[in-house]
Design a protein around this motif. Structure first.
Motif, PDB file in Angstrom:
ATOM      1  N   LEU A 211     -27.385 -53.100  -1.123  1.00  0.00           N
ATOM      2  CA  LEU A 211     -27.856 -51.944  -1.879  1.00  0.00           C
ATOM      3  C   LEU A 211     -28.044 -52.306  -3.353  1.00  0.00           C
ATOM      4  O   LEU A 211     -29.024 -51.906  -3.987  1.00  0.00           O
ATOM      5  CB  LEU A 211     -26.860 -50.783  -1.735  1.00  0.00           C
ATOM      6  CG  LEU A 211     -27.192 -49.524  -2.542  1.00  0.00           C
ATOM      7  CD1 LEU A 211     -28.513 -48.917  -2.067  1.00  0.00           C
ATOM      8  CD2 LEU A 211     -26.063 -48.498  -2.421  1.00  0.00           C
ATOM      9  N   VAL A 215     -31.235 -51.968  -6.096  1.00  0.00           N
ATOM     10  CA  VAL A 215     -31.151 -51.073  -7.253  1.00  0.00           C
ATOM     11  C   VAL A 215     -31.136 -51.836  -8.575  1.00  0.00           C
ATOM     12  O   VAL A 215     -31.757 -51.434  -9.562  1.00  0.00           O
ATOM     13  CB  VAL A 215     -29.893 -50.175  -7.139  1.00  0.00           C
ATOM     14  CG1 VAL A 215     -29.749 -49.300  -8.388  1.00  0.00           C
ATOM     15  CG2 VAL A 215     -29.967 -49.326  -5.891  1.00  0.00           C
ATOM     16  N   LEU A 308     -25.313 -43.877  -5.951  1.00  0.00           N
ATOM     17  CA  LEU A 308     -25.815 -44.426  -4.692  1.00  0.00           C
ATOM     18  C   LEU A 308     -24.747 -45.242  -3.973  1.00  0.00           C
ATOM     19  O   LEU A 308     -24.653 -45.220  -2.737  1.00  0.00           O
ATOM     20  CB  LEU A 308     -27.050 -45.287  -4.953  1.00  0.00           C
ATOM     21  CG  LEU A 308     -28.319 -44.547  -5.407  1.00  0.00           C
ATOM     22  CD1 LEU A 308     -29.425 -45.535  -5.740  1.00  0.00           C
ATOM     23  CD2 LEU A 308     -28.778 -43.563  -4.339  1.00  0.00           C
TER      24      LEU A 308
END
Length: 633
Positions: A211, A215, A308
C-alpha cells in the motif's frame, strides 16, 4: 518519532499523522539538503567545459580512506540500530503492556532509550570524523590552489576578472567543504536509511508495504513539485531584492544623487524604484499563498496516508491479523521514510552542483604557469653576484597586441654602473623592468645576470639579486616593522632603523607614538604617497640587492617630496648596478649611459652630453620636456 515544531510552521501537527519532511534552506549553487533542488544551468555549462573524472575527486580522499571507511560504517550502523525502535514499540504495545509484564516493559523502554543514546553517540562520532576529513581535504586543496596561483605570471592576474581568484579560493573551496562534510554523508545516510526502513516495513507487514508503494510516490512527487514552485518564487524575490538594494546604494549615494541632479533623472530613478518595489509586493503575496497552499496540500496528503494504513489494517481482507503494536511500529517507519527518499530524489542535482565546484577549483590547479619554474635551477649566492646585466636580442609581444612591446633589444649594463631608460609612453621601458625581475619572459632572446639566464634562477634567488622600486609602492596592512621584515625576516631592529635613515624616513617613524609598530593601514593609507615610497625604499635597502631597478619611482610626486625621495634613491643606488626608468629627464642626466627607446627598439644611447650634442631623439625629448637641471642634493 518526535515531531519538530519546524515540521509544521503554519499549523499544529494532526494527531496520528506522519510529519511531512521539512523543506531545507536552499543555498543556491551547491545547496544541499532533502528539499527540492534543481540543476543550475551554469553548473551544467561548467562541467561541459571542464569535466571532472570521479577518480580525481576520490584521489583527494585516498590519504584519509581509513577515516572515510569508518564514517561509512558508522552511517550503516546508526541506520540499522535506529530500526530497532519500532520493533521495541511493537513488543511493548502487544506484549508488555497487555500482559502487565513489568520486566519486559522495562527492557523495551530501556532499549528505546539505549537506541536513542547509541544513535546520537554514533552521530557525534560520525560528524567529528567526517568534519575532520573534510577540513583536512579542504586545507590541502586550498593550500595547493594558493601555492599554484602564486606561480602564475603577473599577466594572469591582469587578465583575470577582479574578485574571480578570491571567489574560487574562498567561496568555491568553502562550498566544496559542504560537499565533503555533508553532501556525501547525507547521500550515504539517506540511501542506507531508505533501504533499511523499507526492509523493516516488509518484515512488519508486506501488505501495508505494498500500500505504501502505491501512496508514497505520488506524495513525494506532490511535495517536491510544490517545493520547486515555492523555490522559483523565492529566487525571483531574491533577484528583486538585490535590484532594490542596488538602486538604493546607487540612487542615494553622494555620487548617485549628484549624477541624478545634474542629469535631471531623479524622477525616472524614483519611478524605477517604485516599479521594483511594486513587483516585490506581488511576489510576497505569491510566496505566502504558495506557502499556505503547500502546507494545506501536504497536511491533506500526510493525513490521507496514515488513514489509508489504518483502513487497510482494520479491514479483515487486508489486515492479516495485524496487531496494534505492529500498526504503530509500521506507521512510525512509514513516516520516517519520506525524508531519505526526498534526499535521494535530489541526489542528481547535488551531484552536478558538487562536481561543478570541483571543476572550477581544478581549473585553477590545472593552469600551466606562463613563467615555468626552472627544472634545473642554477645555484647562485646573492652575496657573490657582481651585477653584470645583459639583454641579448630580447623580443616580447603581449597577448592580443599588434606589435612587439620590445623588439630585438640588446643592452649591456656593467657591474656597478647606471643605465637610464627614457622614451615616450609605450616605448617598452617598463617591459624591460618586468623582464629583469621576471614578471614577464621574452619570446626571443634572453636576460642575464653575471651570464646566467634569469629563467634559470629560482624566484627567491632572483628576488634577492634584483630589487625594484616602482611608482606604485605596496605596503601590507600591518605594522611598519612587519613591512620591513618582508625583505629580511631575521633583520635586527638596529638594521631596520639604519634602512629607514638611509631612506630619509627614520625621523618620521620615530615621531609616531607606536614607532615601528605603527599600523600602515590598507595599502599604506596611514602615510602619504612620498612616505610610502620611502618606506618601500627602506625595505629594498634592507634586502641589499646587487642590482636595482627604479621604475618611475618619483613620477607621481610633487617637487619637494620628489627631492626627498631622490636623496633616498641616490643613497640606495650607491655601489649597485642601477637601471632607472624615468619620464623626468632631470633625474637621469648623470647616468653612466642613457638608452632611448621608441616602440620597443633602441634608437640611440650614450651619455647625456653626447646625446644632446647628437641632436637626435633624446635631444628632442629634452627640448619638449622639462628643463634639464642638475640633480638635487
Amino acid at each position: 518519532m518526535t515531531v519538530r515544531p519546524t515540521d509544521y510552521p503554519d499549523a499544529a501537527a494532526p494527531a496520528g499523522a506522519a510529519p511531512p519532511p521539512t523543506e531545507p534552506v536552499l543555498t543556491g549553487r551547491g545547496g544541499k539538503g532533502g528539499g527540492a533542488m534543481t540543476i543550475d544551468p551554469r553548473d551544467r555549462v561548467q562541467l561541459a567545459e571542464a569535466p571532472v573524472p570521479l577518480s580525481r575527486v576520490l584521489a583527494l580522499f585516498r590519504p584519509h580512506r581509513v577515516r572515510v571507511a569508518v564514517v561509512m560504517a558508522l552511517i550503516v550502523a546508526s541506520s540499522i540500530v535506529a530500526l530497532a525502535q519500532p520493533f521495541l514499540v511493537r513488543e511493548a504495545v502487544d506484549v508488555a503492556i497487555p500482559e502487565q509484564d513489568v520486566r519486559l516493559l522495562l527492557l523495551t523502554v530501556g532499549g528505546m532509550v539505549a537506541v536513542a543514546a547509541v544513535t546520537q553517540l554514533l552521530g557525534v562520532v560520525q560528524t567529528w570524523l567526517s568534519t575532520e576529513v573534510g577540513q583536512r581535504v579542504m586545507h590541502e586543496l586550498r593550500t595547493a590552489v594558493f601555492t599554484h596561483l602564486q606561480r602564475q605570471s603577473l599577466g594572469f592576474f591582469t587578465r583575470t576578472r577582479a574578485g574571480e581568484v578570491q571567489s574560487r579560493l574562498t567561496n568555491d573551496v568553502n562550498g566544496m567543504q559542504g560537499v565533503v562534510t555533508s553532501t556525501a554523508t547525507t547521500i550515504a545516510a539517506n540511501l542506507t536509511t531508505a533501504v533499511a526502513t523499507f526492509v523493516a516495513m516488509l518484515a512488519l507487514s508486506w501488505r501495508l508495504s505494498l500500500l505504501s508503494l502505491l501512496v508514497i510516490p505520488p506524495a513525494l512527487w506532490l511535495t517536491r513539485r510544490v517545493a520547486l514552485v515555492r523555490r522559483a518564487i523565492k529566487a525571483a524575490q531574491q533577484r528583486h531584492l538585490a535590484d532594490l538594494n542596488h538602486q538604493i546604494q546607487e540612487g542615494l549615494s553622494v555620487s548617485g544623487v549628484r549624477l541624478a541632479k545634474t542629469l535631471g533623472t531623479s524622477e525616472r530613478t524614483a519611478e524605477h524604484f517604485e516599479a521594483t518595489s511594486h513587483d516585490l509586493v506581488h511576489l510576497e503575496l505569491r510566496s505566502q499563498l504558495a506557502g499556505r497552499w503547500r502546507m494545506a496540500t501536504m497536511q491533506i496528503v500526510f493525513a490521507v496516508i496514515p488513514a489509508l494504513i489504518y483502513l487497510a489494517a482494520g479491514l479483515p481482507a487486508t489486515s492479516g491479523g495485524m496487531t496494534i503494536g505492529t500498526l504503530v511500529a509500521f506507521t512510525t517507519l512509514q513516516a520516517g521514510i519520506f525524508r531519505p527518499l526526498l534526499g535521494l530524489l535530489n541526489m542528481g542535482a547535488q551531484w552536478v552542483a558538487s562536481m561543478a565546484l570541483f571543476s572550477r577549483v581544478f581549473e585553477y590547479l590545472d593552469l600551466e604557469p606562463d613563467l615555468p619554474v626552472p627544472t634545473r635551477p642554477v645555484a647562485l649566492d646573492p652575496a657573490r653576484v657582481r651585477g653584470d646585466v645583459r639583454l641579448e636580442g630580447v623580443t616580447l609581444r603581449y597577448t592580443g597586441a599588434d606589435h612587439d612591446a620590445v623588439h630585438d633589444l640588446s643592452l649591456d649594463v656593467p657591474a656597478g654602473s647606471t643605465l637610464a631608460l627614457v622614451g615616450p609612453t609605450g616605448s617598452g621601458k617598463s617591459t624591460v623592468a618586468s623582464m629583469l625581475v621576471r614578471l614577464q619572459d621574452p619570446d626571443a632572446g634572453r636576460v642575464t645576470i653575471d651570464g646566467i639566464d634569469v629563467r634559470d634562477l629560482e624566484q627567491p634567488v632572483l628576488a634577492s639579486v634584483v630589487g625594484i622600486v616602482s611608482q606604485e609602492s605596496y605596503l601590507v596592512h600591518t605594522t611598519v616593522r612587519e613591512n620591513l621584515l618582508l625583505a629580511r625576516p631575521d633583520a635586527p631592529e638596529a638594521e631596520l632603523w639604519r634602512a629607514l635613515a638611509a631612506a630619509q624616513v627614520a625621523d618620521l617613524v620615530a615621531s609616531l607614538p607606536d614607532g615601528l609598530d605603527t599600523v600602515v593601514g590598507a595599502r599604506g593609507f596611514r602615510f602619504s604617497g612620498g612616505e610610502q615610497q620611502r618606506l618601500a625604499v627602506a625595505r629594498t635597502i634592507l634586502r641589499d640587492p646587487p642590482v636595482l631597478v627604479l621604475d618611475e619611482a618619483t613620477s607621481a610626486l610633487d617637487t619637494r617630496t620628489e627631492r626627498s625621495l631622490q636623496r633616498a634613491l641616490d643613497e640606495l643606488a650607491q655601489g649597485r648596478t642601477t637601471i632607472t626608468i624615468a619620464h623626468r629627464l632631470s633625474t637621469v642626466r648623470d647616468a653612466d649611459r642613457i638608452a632611448v627607446l621608441e616602440r620597443g627598439r633602441l634608437v640611440e644611447s650614450g651619455t647625456h652630453d653626447e646625446l644632446v650634442s647628437a641632436g637626435g631623439r633624446y635631444a628632442e625629448l629634452v627640448a619638449v620636456g622639462e628643463p634639464v637641471q642638475a640633480p638635487v642634493g
